[in-house]
Design a protein around this motif. Sequence first.
Motif, PDB file in Angstrom:
ATOM      1  N   ASP A 290      10.078  -1.894   0.522  1.00  0.00           N
ATOM      2  CA  ASP A 290       9.931  -3.002   1.466  1.00  0.00           C
ATOM      3  C   ASP A 290       8.791  -2.803   2.462  1.00  0.00           C
ATOM      4  OD1 ASP A 290      10.987  -1.006   3.015  1.00  0.00           O
ATOM      5  OD2 ASP A 290      12.890  -2.015   3.420  1.00  0.00           O
ATOM      6  N   ASP A 291       7.936  -1.799   2.249  1.00  0.00           N
ATOM      7  CA  ASP A 291       6.800  -1.565   3.138  1.00  0.00           C
ATOM      8  C   ASP A 291       5.663  -2.512   2.738  1.00  0.00           C
ATOM      9  OD1 ASP A 291       4.663  -0.713   4.630  1.00  0.00           O
ATOM     10  OD2 ASP A 291       4.898   1.419   4.157  1.00  0.00           O
ATOM     11  N   VAL A 292       5.549  -3.608   3.478  1.00  0.00           N
ATOM     12  CA  VAL A 292       4.575  -4.641   3.120  1.00  0.00           C
ATOM     13  C   VAL A 292       3.139  -4.140   3.295  1.00  0.00           C
ATOM     14  CG1 VAL A 292       3.729  -6.952   3.697  1.00  0.00           C
ATOM     15  CG2 VAL A 292       6.183  -6.499   3.642  1.00  0.00           C
TER      16      VAL A 292
ATOM     17  N   THR B 165       3.194  -2.020 -11.403  1.00  0.00           N
ATOM     18  CA  THR B 165       2.933  -2.208  -9.976  1.00  0.00           C
ATOM     19  C   THR B 165       3.953  -3.152  -9.362  1.00  0.00           C
ATOM     20  OG1 THR B 165       0.563  -1.830 -10.253  1.00  0.00           O
ATOM     21  CG2 THR B 165       1.239  -3.021  -8.279  1.00  0.00           C
ATOM     22  N   LEU B 166       4.239  -4.235 -10.071  1.00  0.00           N
ATOM     23  CA  LEU B 166       5.224  -5.187  -9.580  1.00  0.00           C
ATOM     24  C   LEU B 166       6.598  -4.544  -9.465  1.00  0.00           C
ATOM     25  CD1 LEU B 166       5.847  -8.106  -8.749  1.00  0.00           C
ATOM     26  CD2 LEU B 166       6.229  -8.641 -11.168  1.00  0.00           C
ATOM     27  N   SER B 167       6.946  -3.706 -10.432  1.00  0.00           N
ATOM     28  CA  SER B 167       8.224  -2.999 -10.382  1.00  0.00           C
ATOM     29  C   SER B 167       8.292  -2.095  -9.158  1.00  0.00           C
ATOM     30  CB  SER B 167       8.406  -2.164 -11.663  1.00  0.00           C
ATOM     31  OG  SER B 167       9.624  -1.455 -11.629  1.00  0.00           O
ATOM     32  N   ASP B 168       7.184  -1.405  -8.869  1.00  0.00           N
ATOM     33  CA  ASP B 168       7.133  -0.558  -7.667  1.00  0.00           C
ATOM     34  C   ASP B 168       7.272  -1.398  -6.402  1.00  0.00           C
ATOM     35  OD1 ASP B 168       6.773   1.663  -9.247  1.00  0.00           O
ATOM     36  OD2 ASP B 168       4.605   1.755  -8.979  1.00  0.00           O
ATOM     37  N   ALA B 169       6.621  -2.549  -6.395  1.00  0.00           N
ATOM     38  CA  ALA B 169       6.685  -3.423  -5.216  1.00  0.00           C
ATOM     39  C   ALA B 169       8.107  -3.903  -4.971  1.00  0.00           C
ATOM     40  CB  ALA B 169       5.748  -4.608  -5.394  1.00  0.00           C
TER      41      ALA B 169
ATOM     42  N   MET C 102       2.087  -2.259   0.170  1.00  0.00           N
ATOM     43  CA  MET C 102       1.883  -3.135  -0.984  1.00  0.00           C
ATOM     44  C   MET C 102       2.042  -4.581  -0.502  1.00  0.00           C
ATOM     45  SD  MET C 102       3.890  -1.105  -4.047  1.00  0.00           S
ATOM     46  CE  MET C 102       2.960  -1.887  -5.379  1.00  0.00           C
ATOM     47  N   PRO C 103       0.949  -5.215  -0.081  1.00  0.00           N
ATOM     48  CA  PRO C 103       1.050  -6.551   0.521  1.00  0.00           C
ATOM     49  C   PRO C 103       1.658  -7.627  -0.367  1.00  0.00           C
ATOM     50  CG  PRO C 103      -0.999  -5.521   1.179  1.00  0.00           C
ATOM     51  CD  PRO C 103      -0.385  -4.616   0.155  1.00  0.00           C
ATOM     52  N   ILE C 104       1.674  -7.425  -1.681  1.00  0.00           N
ATOM     53  CA  ILE C 104       2.304  -8.422  -2.555  1.00  0.00           C
ATOM     54  C   ILE C 104       3.773  -8.603  -2.185  1.00  0.00           C
ATOM     55  CG2 ILE C 104       2.912  -6.739  -4.338  1.00  0.00           C
ATOM     56  CD1 ILE C 104       1.865 -10.422  -4.861  1.00  0.00           C
ATOM     57  N   ARG C 105       4.366  -7.567  -1.552  1.00  0.00           N
ATOM     58  CA  ARG C 105       5.778  -7.664  -1.168  1.00  0.00           C
ATOM     59  C   ARG C 105       6.042  -8.823  -0.215  1.00  0.00           C
ATOM     60  NH1 ARG C 105       6.129  -1.138  -0.456  1.00  0.00           N
ATOM     61  NH2 ARG C 105       7.017  -0.658  -2.524  1.00  0.00           N
ATOM     62  N   ALA C 106       5.024  -9.245   0.518  1.00  0.00           N
ATOM     63  CA  ALA C 106       5.203 -10.361   1.453  1.00  0.00           C
ATOM     64  C   ALA C 106       5.528 -11.663   0.738  1.00  0.00           C
ATOM     65  CB  ALA C 106       3.936 -10.533   2.291  1.00  0.00           C
TER      66      ALA C 106
END
Length: 237
Positions: free
Chosen positions: A216-218, A208-212, A221-225
């Motif tokens: 860049d679509d926060v 999931t982290l790799s996908d994030a 996947m809100p973790i991207r913020a």
Amino acid sequence: MAISKLKLPQGVSAHAFKSPVLLAESLALAVARQLGEAIEAQGTATLVVSGGRSPVAFFQHLAKQKLDWANVVVSLADERWVPVEHADSNAGLLKRYLLQGPAAKAQFLSLYNASASLAQAAEQADRLLAELPKIDVLVLGMGDDGHTASLFPGSPNLAEALQVDGTRRCWPMLAPTVPHQRLTMSRALLASAQVTLLSISGQSKLATLSDALAGDDVAAMPIRAFLQPTLEIYWCP
């Protein structure tokens, strides 16, 4: 997949551990060190943590750390809309596993209010959080859908809660795949933390982290913020 293979943004660091116990111990030591430095520098320290089952061992290790707990303020990044006595309450989890022994002297700032509706409690928490000292240490988790705190993809208030310059500190939130409504700190408040640590375990979370990291679509996947310079990631298989 190994965490060392991830293409991390400049300034983001990652630490890998062989077991959940080793991760919990190391994370507790790191958080205690940061809190101790904050207390030494300014007399007080503020810690914001995430709930769920994953942090239990971390809480237990942190509670054993030698700190001036009376000068520590603890709050939650998010809360499930259930009474403190409920098994799914994050506040209840903290009280059982972190706010024990000397750590019970810490001041706990709760987001839950049993006498209010969810919307009312969010407004009350927003006012209460205005009095929260700056966040010295923030410990986040992450779901397999890329949510963090209770910033869930698809939740009705997500766009507002994710505003970079938003002034509201707390929002009611809906987790689409689980039964409980939530309260969550906003992106703007969480991002104000001096130190942010992300604790995850398992290959699915690593994927999931790799996908994030690859997009860049926060909102998706809100973790991207929070994949920003100075973030420290703690991971174990």
